[in-house]
Design an enzyme around this catalytic site. Structure first.
Site, PDB file in Angstrom:
ATOM      1  CB  SER A  62      35.186  32.511  50.723  1.00 48.22           C
ATOM      2  OG  SER A  62      34.792  33.799  51.034  1.00 48.22           O
ATOM      3  CG  HIS A  73      26.465  41.345  49.728  1.00 44.87           C
ATOM      4  ND1 HIS A  73      25.864  42.473  50.224  1.00 44.87           N
ATOM      5  CD2 HIS A  73      27.402  40.996  50.627  1.00 44.87           C
ATOM      6  CE1 HIS A  73      26.430  42.789  51.373  1.00 44.87           C
ATOM      7  NE2 HIS A  73      27.375  41.905  51.643  1.00 44.87           N
ATOM      8  N   GLY A  94      44.914  34.123  42.942  1.00 45.86           N
ATOM      9  CA  GLY A  94      44.235  34.738  44.084  1.00 45.86           C
ATOM     10  C   GLY A  94      44.804  34.105  45.352  1.00 45.86           C
ATOM     11  CG  HIS A 104      28.962  38.418  47.499  1.00 45.43           C
ATOM     12  ND1 HIS A 104      29.884  39.398  47.202  1.00 45.43           N
ATOM     13  CD2 HIS A 104      29.268  37.977  48.761  1.00 45.43           C
ATOM     14  CE1 HIS A 104      30.706  39.553  48.230  1.00 45.43           C
ATOM     15  NE2 HIS A 104      30.355  38.694  49.175  1.00 45.43           N
ATOM     16  CD  GLU A 148      32.540  39.784  58.497  1.00 45.40           C
ATOM     17  OE1 GLU A 148      32.152  38.786  57.856  1.00 45.40           O
ATOM     18  OE2 GLU A 148      33.412  40.548  58.083  1.00 45.40           O
ATOM     19  NE  ARG A 167      26.533  38.478  53.433  1.00 42.74           N
ATOM     20  CZ  ARG A 167      27.826  38.328  53.207  1.00 42.74           C
ATOM     21  NH1 ARG A 167      28.257  37.446  52.330  1.00 42.74           N
ATOM     22  NH2 ARG A 167      28.702  39.053  53.865  1.00 42.74           N
ATOM     23  CD1 TRP A 194      38.497  42.314  43.168  1.00 48.49           C
ATOM     24  CD2 TRP A 194      36.494  43.251  42.848  1.00 48.49           C
ATOM     25  NE1 TRP A 194      38.404  42.663  41.849  1.00 48.49           N
ATOM     26  CE2 TRP A 194      37.178  43.241  41.623  1.00 48.49           C
ATOM     27  CE3 TRP A 194      35.199  43.773  42.886  1.00 48.49           C
ATOM     28  CZ2 TRP A 194      36.635  43.740  40.445  1.00 48.49           C
ATOM     29  CZ3 TRP A 194      34.654  44.269  41.715  1.00 48.49           C
ATOM     30  CH2 TRP A 194      35.373  44.262  40.513  1.00 48.49           C
ATOM     31  CB  ALA A 195      38.013  40.000  50.230  1.00 48.33           C
ATOM     32  CD  GLN A 196      33.889  46.132  50.335  1.00 46.08           C
ATOM     33  OE1 GLN A 196      33.158  46.479  51.250  1.00 46.08           O
ATOM     34  NE2 GLN A 196      33.661  46.449  49.080  1.00 46.08           N
ATOM     35  N   GLY A 197      35.722  42.318  54.019  1.00 43.14           N
ATOM     36  CA  GLY A 197      35.600  41.894  55.415  1.00 43.14           C
ATOM     37  C   GLY A 197      36.918  41.371  55.937  1.00 43.14           C
ATOM     38  N   GLY A 198      37.246  40.134  55.655  1.00 34.86           N
ATOM     39  CA  GLY A 198      38.498  39.588  56.147  1.00 34.86           C
ATOM     40  C   GLY A 198      38.501  38.073  56.166  1.00 34.86           C
ATOM     41  NE  ARG A 206      30.790  33.610  51.228  1.00 38.28           N
ATOM     42  CZ  ARG A 206      31.403  34.799  51.331  1.00 38.28           C
ATOM     43  NH1 ARG A 206      32.676  34.852  51.631  1.00 38.28           N
ATOM     44  NH2 ARG A 206      30.757  35.910  51.093  1.00 38.28           N
TER      45      ARG A 206
HETATM   46  C1  LIG Z   1      33.336  42.352  46.711  1.00 39.17           C
HETATM   47  C2  LIG Z   1      33.713  41.071  47.402  1.00 39.17           C
HETATM   48  C3  LIG Z   1      33.968  41.068  48.765  1.00 39.17           C
HETATM   49  C4  LIG Z   1      34.322  39.873  49.417  1.00 39.17           C
HETATM   50  N1  LIG Z   1      34.622  39.909  50.764  1.00 39.17           N
HETATM   51  C5  LIG Z   1      35.071  38.776  51.366  1.00 39.17           C
HETATM   52  C6  LIG Z   1      35.505  38.792  52.731  1.00 39.17           C
HETATM   53  O1  LIG Z   1      35.521  39.832  53.375  1.00 39.17           O
HETATM   54  N2  LIG Z   1      35.933  37.623  53.289  1.00 39.17           N
HETATM   55  C7  LIG Z   1      35.944  36.443  52.595  1.00 39.17           C
HETATM   56  O2  LIG Z   1      36.329  35.410  53.149  1.00 39.17           O
HETATM   57  N3  LIG Z   1      35.552  36.412  51.301  1.00 39.17           N
HETATM   58  C8  LIG Z   1      35.134  37.539  50.671  1.00 39.17           C
HETATM   59  N4  LIG Z   1      34.755  37.488  49.355  1.00 39.17           N
HETATM   60  C9  LIG Z   1      34.922  36.228  48.631  1.00 39.17           C
HETATM   61  C10 LIG Z   1      36.415  35.981  48.396  1.00 39.17           C
HETATM   62  O3  LIG Z   1      37.020  37.197  48.016  1.00 39.17           O
HETATM   63  C11 LIG Z   1      36.662  34.943  47.315  1.00 39.17           C
HETATM   64  O4  LIG Z   1      35.864  33.818  47.521  1.00 39.17           O
HETATM   65  C12 LIG Z   1      38.132  34.478  47.348  1.00 39.17           C
HETATM   66  O5  LIG Z   1      38.981  35.587  47.279  1.00 39.17           O
HETATM   67  C13 LIG Z   1      38.417  33.535  46.196  1.00 39.17           C
HETATM   68  O6  LIG Z   1      39.807  33.333  46.120  1.00 39.17           O
HETATM   69  P1  LIG Z   1      40.383  32.383  44.995  1.00 39.17           P
HETATM   70  O7  LIG Z   1      41.863  32.390  45.138  1.00 39.17           O
HETATM   71  O8  LIG Z   1      39.683  31.099  45.015  1.00 39.17           O
HETATM   72  O9  LIG Z   1      39.949  33.090  43.608  1.00 39.17           O
HETATM   73  P2  LIG Z   1      40.280  34.540  43.041  1.00 39.17           P
HETATM   74  O10 LIG Z   1      40.838  35.431  44.084  1.00 39.17           O
HETATM   75  O11 LIG Z   1      39.078  35.009  42.312  1.00 39.17           O
HETATM   76  O12 LIG Z   1      41.449  34.262  41.986  1.00 39.17           O
HETATM   77  C14 LIG Z   1      41.198  33.530  40.799  1.00 39.17           C
HETATM   78  C15 LIG Z   1      42.423  33.602  39.908  1.00 39.17           C
HETATM   79  O13 LIG Z   1      42.283  32.695  38.809  1.00 39.17           O
HETATM   80  C16 LIG Z   1      42.595  33.375  37.584  1.00 39.17           C
HETATM   81  N5  LIG Z   1      41.977  32.654  36.476  1.00 39.17           N
HETATM   82  C17 LIG Z   1      40.650  32.456  36.224  1.00 39.17           C
HETATM   83  N6  LIG Z   1      40.511  31.693  35.103  1.00 39.17           N
HETATM   84  C18 LIG Z   1      41.758  31.406  34.670  1.00 39.17           C
HETATM   85  C19 LIG Z   1      42.278  30.637  33.577  1.00 39.17           C
HETATM   86  N7  LIG Z   1      41.479  30.016  32.699  1.00 39.17           N
HETATM   87  N8  LIG Z   1      43.623  30.549  33.431  1.00 39.17           N
HETATM   88  C20 LIG Z   1      44.463  31.173  34.309  1.00 39.17           C
HETATM   89  N9  LIG Z   1      44.030  31.895  35.360  1.00 39.17           N
HETATM   90  C21 LIG Z   1      42.697  32.009  35.536  1.00 39.17           C
HETATM   91  C22 LIG Z   1      42.112  34.790  37.853  1.00 39.17           C
HETATM   92  O14 LIG Z   1      42.628  35.716  36.932  1.00 39.17           O
HETATM   93  C23 LIG Z   1      42.658  34.965  39.283  1.00 39.17           C
HETATM   94  O15 LIG Z   1      44.046  35.219  39.246  1.00 39.17           O
HETATM   95  C24 LIG Z   1      34.404  38.675  48.694  1.00 39.17           C
HETATM   96  C25 LIG Z   1      34.143  38.672  47.313  1.00 39.17           C
HETATM   97  C26 LIG Z   1      33.810  39.859  46.668  1.00 39.17           C
HETATM   98  C27 LIG Z   1      33.550  39.832  45.184  1.00 39.17           C
END
Ligand SMILES: Cc1cc2nc3c(=O)[nH]c(=O)nc-3n(C[C@H](O)[C@H](O)[C@H](O)COP(=O)(O)OP(=O)(O)OC[C@H]3O[C@@H](n4cnc5c(N)ncnc54)[C@H](O)[C@@H]3O)c2cc1C
Length: 496
Positions: A360, A216, A9, A320, A105, A262, A40-44, A355
């Site tokens: 995030s 949420h 991610g 969420h 926001e 929220r 999936w993030a929509q806001g930014g 948060r």
């Molecule tokens: C619907 C929605 C809307 C959102 N909108 C916003 C927003 O507008 N702004 C904002 O700041 N935040 C938003 N968030 C929160 C934000 O999207 C997340 O907190 C952030 O993207 C997390 O990023 P990350 O890289 O930590 O994890 P993720 O993007 O979840 O990536 C995790 C990765 O780890 C991998 N993984 C998991 N377990 C394992 C394993 N055992 N071995 C190998 N790989 C593994 C997954 O497959 C994935 O590739 C939103 C969340 C959701 C659900």
């Protein structure tokens, strides 16, 4: 220095791009973008980019949202380095929606949320980062899952994959995302069940702030269909919350009405559902140009046969975001040398009990880059004294049951005796075919929620509905038991 990044991610991909400065880099994660919450993030992304805004204001908003439990040092790092991450992304060619000013926001006192491609910001950021990693930088991108960290409890030396292969590395960065997948009603990927938490835990690291989950308030509520998020920006543009009789109700609960925090909106929705015995609706008929401005929301409603531009949409709260995670310092380090965590899986202390919207993705970028650059040691020392200890579970409950229990007992409203019964149920869950990871995550979350005898931010106890001054501490846990992390006085925390 060989770096292994677990997860693809925002945190993992940005970490990998920075780690190439120090040696070979491998990123391992299942391939699909949909398995990341990032896409999936929509806001930014929240970052100070306007002259009338400042790091001090962003810090003050973040600390206020965190209700006294943020780590002020981590907050300072976030607000000072988020604009640098945005600058760096722009220099690499990432196109934020340049024609528009940053969005305002909920909880932000200035315009500071950067979008890309409107409400598809996360998808665009993920596409851009994945393309950079796939480019000519020598990053090895592997498809797969990590099932264990090779660690003697003090030093981590690599990871073991689901197919039995092992990979050696000097620096292992967990960027595996959150754990809201342990809930039945969730806005993010099904697969985010907290694997990274259990990998870190088993390797000897600690977890913290596990009782704090952000729900949420406005996720789709159509029986048998996923609880897709309907962004808060709809309410910002005039969408209202109405009961089954068509009456607006939020002004009864908070002066800010539909734009209340929220947790307040989520509890109000549940209350009105109980009072009327019927669903609650989001009415977006008054939002102009909804199709152009909110294509994701329109599409999500269309998929379940509803036209958001013309009919009220049934909504209810859904899990969420996880404020808690793997306890790290501001460099992403854990007490296990060589083992780091960044992004939603980590708990740096920036979010406290709640948060601030769009912090995030900023956190994933800032602390992802830091985990790539940090010295390997000395890692933070855990305290000697603990309360209680853990027997490693041999099995677990089936995932469907874990989710049903989480929805029922760990949701928007929690009650001590029910939490107590849930912990008992999870402690004795030894089904060999059960989901060990989800069961352990839920058990630790339930214990944290049971121990915190107050309400604060994302954690609401009906039997202790007010915040208590004595609870201005964070809770941490490792295999040797629980301990409290004291925080500086609020005044000191605000002089960031
Ligand atoms: C619907 C929605 C809307 C959102 N909108 C916003 C927003 O507008 N702004 C904002 O700041 N935040 C938003 N968030 C929160 C934000 O999207 C997340 O907190 C952030 O993207 C997390 O990023 P990350 O890289 O930590 O994890 P993720 O993007 O979840 O990536 C995790 C990765 O780890 C991998 N993984 C998991 N377990 C394992 C394993 N055992 N071995 C190998 N790989 C593994 C997954 O497959 C994935 O590739 C939103 C969340 C959701 C659900």
């Amino acid at each position: 220095m060989r770096t292994l990044v677990v997860g693809a991610g925002a945190a993992g991909l940005w970490c990998a791009l920075h780690a190439t400065e120090h040696g070979p880099v491998t990123v391992i994660a299942p391939g699909a973008a949909e398995l990341t919450a990032t896409a999936w993030a929509q806001g930014g992304v929240a970052a100070v980019t306007e002259p009338q805004d400042s790091a001090e204001l962003h810090a003050a908003d973040t600390l206020a949202a965190g209700v006294g439990l943020c780590d002020p040092d981590a907050v300072r790092v976030l607000v000072e380095e988020a604009p640098l991450a945005v600058q760096e992304l722009r220099a690499l060619g990432m196109a934020f929606d340049e024609g528009e000013r940053p969005a305002l926001e909920g909880g932000h006192s200035a315009r500071r949320v950067l979008h890309a491609q409107g409400d598809a910001s996360g998808r665009e950021l993920h596409r851009f980062l994945a393309a950079q990693v796939a480019g000519d930088r020598g990053i090895d991108r592997m498809d797969g899952r990590v099932v264990a960290i090779a660690s003697d409890g003090r030093v981590a030396r690599g990871a073991i994959l689901g197919d039995g292969r092992s990979i050696e590395a000097d620096r292992i960065v967990l960027a595996t995302g959150g754990a809201c997948g342990i809930f039945g009603r969730r806005t993010g990927p099904d697969t985010s069940i907290g694997e990274g938490l259990v990998l870190a835990w088993a390797a000897g690291a600690a977890l913290a702030d596990l009782e704090f989950v952000q729900f949420h308030p406005t996720a789709l509520d159509v029986p048998g269909k996923p609880a897709r998020l309907l962004t808060e920006a709809l309410r910002g543009e005039g969408a209202t919350l109405i009961d089954v009789h068509g009456e607006r109700f939020m002004t009864r609960f908070h002066p800010l009405g539909e734009l209340a925090p929220r947790d307040v909106v989520a509890r109000a929705l549940i209350r009105v559902r109980e009072e009327t015995g019927a669903p609650v609706y989001l009415d977006a008929a008054g939002v102009s140009d909804v199709a152009q401005r909110f294509p994701t929301a329109v599409e999500q409603c269309r998929e379940v046969g509803l036209d958001i531009a013309h009919v009220p949409i049934p909504v209810a709260p859904a899990a969420h975001y996880m404020m808690g995670g793997v306890l790290t310092d501001v460099w992403g380090r854990t007490p296990v040398s060589g083992l780091f965590a960044a992004g939603e899986v980590a708990c740096t202390g920036v979010h406290g009990a709640n948060r601030l919207a769009s912090n995030s993705l900023a956190e994933a970028l800032v602390f992802g880059a830091r985990a790539a650059r940090a010295e390997l040691g000395p890692p933070p020392e855990p305290p000697a004294a603990r309360d209680g200890s853990f027997r490693e579970p041999a099995g677990g409950l089936p995932l469907t049951e874990v989710r049903e229990l989480a929805d029922r007992t760990l949701g928007v409203r929690r009650f001590g005796p029910e939490l107590d019964a849930l912990v008992d149920r999870l402690v004795s869950a030894e089904h060999p075919q059960g989901d060990r990871v989800a069961t352990l995550v839920e058990r630790l979350m339930a214990e944290a929620a049971l121990r915190r005898r107050e309400s604060r931010g994302g954690h609401f106890r009906v039997d202790f509905p007010e915040p208590q001054a004595g609870w201005r501490v964070r809770q941490a846990v490792d295999r040797d038991g629980w301990w409290a992390i004291p925080l500086p006085e609020p005044e000191a925390a605000r002089t960031v």
